[in-house]
Design a protein around this motif. Structure first.
Motif, mmCIF file in Angstrom:
data_model
loop_
_atom_site.group_PDB
_atom_site.id
_atom_site.type_symbol
_atom_site.label_atom_id
_atom_site.label_comp_id
_atom_site.label_asym_id
_atom_site.label_seq_id
_atom_site.Cartn_x
_atom_site.Cartn_y
_atom_site.Cartn_z
ATOM 1 N N MET A 132 0.826 -1.208 0.000
ATOM 2 C CA MET A 132 0.000 0.000 0.000
ATOM 3 C C MET A 132 0.862 1.261 0.000
ATOM 4 N N CYS A 158 -1.546 -4.226 3.014
ATOM 5 C CA CYS A 158 -2.982 -4.278 3.300
ATOM 6 C C CYS A 158 -3.235 -4.959 4.647
ATOM 7 N N HIS A 195 -10.021 -8.458 -2.210
ATOM 8 C CA HIS A 195 -10.140 -7.020 -2.483
ATOM 9 C C HIS A 195 -8.923 -6.513 -3.256
ATOM 10 N N CYS A 196 -7.736 -6.919 -2.827
ATOM 11 C CA CYS A 196 -6.509 -6.441 -3.473
ATOM 12 C C CYS A 196 -6.298 -7.070 -4.840
ATOM 13 N N GLU A 252 -8.744 -7.589 -6.872
ATOM 14 C CA GLU A 252 -9.578 -6.704 -7.706
ATOM 15 C C GLU A 252 -8.860 -5.388 -7.975
ATOM 16 N N GLU A 253 -8.173 -4.850 -6.960
ATOM 17 C CA GLU A 253 -7.372 -3.631 -7.143
ATOM 18 C C GLU A 253 -6.305 -3.866 -8.207
ATOM 19 N N MET A 254 -5.635 -5.021 -8.127
ATOM 20 C CA MET A 254 -4.582 -5.338 -9.079
ATOM 21 C C MET A 254 -5.148 -5.443 -10.497
ATOM 22 N N LYS A 255 -6.307 -6.058 -10.635
ATOM 23 C CA LYS A 255 -6.945 -6.154 -11.954
ATOM 24 C C LYS A 255 -7.248 -4.762 -12.501
ATOM 25 N N GLU A 256 -7.696 -3.871 -11.628
ATOM 26 C CA GLU A 256 -7.985 -2.495 -12.036
ATOM 27 C C GLU A 256 -6.712 -1.786 -12.498
ATOM 28 N N ILE A 257 -5.625 -1.989 -11.763
ATOM 29 C CA ILE A 257 -4.340 -1.394 -12.143
ATOM 30 C C ILE A 257 -3.904 -1.923 -13.504
ATOM 31 N N THR A 296 -5.926 -0.364 -16.376
ATOM 32 C CA THR A 296 -5.831 1.080 -16.619
ATOM 33 C C THR A 296 -4.563 1.391 -17.383
#
Length: 103
Positions: free
Chosen positions: A21, A52, A72-73, A75-80, A83
């Motif tokens: 984080m 985290c 949760h993380c 999903e964050e990684m997939k978003e990163i 993008t």
């Protein structure tokens, strides 16, 4: 005895999420052999890394390159990955496959 529970399913927690984080911002001049990795251009030790740390069970954890990430993380990684932070389509596809397989 109070057993820590997985925040995702309620089973007994066996791991903490290792998703980075940030870091404490305290960078000491350590001997090169004590430096563990480069984070945003700074050599830092694992003790300086802020993770985290959500408690989770084995079933909810995804191992990724020797670290355990919570749902949760992931999903964050997939978003990163999806993008513009990762501009190379080759890199993006590689990471998507790694996350999908839980490597």
């Amino acid at each position: 005895m109070n057993v820590e529970r997985c925040v995702f399913c309620g089973k007994p927690a066996t791991k903490l999420c290792d998703f980075p984080m940030g870091y404490t911002g305290i960078i000491f001049d350590l001997p090169k052999e004590e430096k563990t990795f480069d984070y945003k251009g700074n050599d830092i030790t694992a003790e300086q890394l802020v993770t985290c740390s959500r408690p989770m069970c084995n079933e909810c954890a995804t191992e990724f390159h020797g670290m355990d990430f919570c749902p949760h993380c992931i999903e964050e990684m997939k978003e990163i990955i999806n993008t513009r932070l990762i501009k190379s389509s080759r890199q993006r596809n590689y990471l998507k496959n790694q996350v999908r397989r839980g490597k």
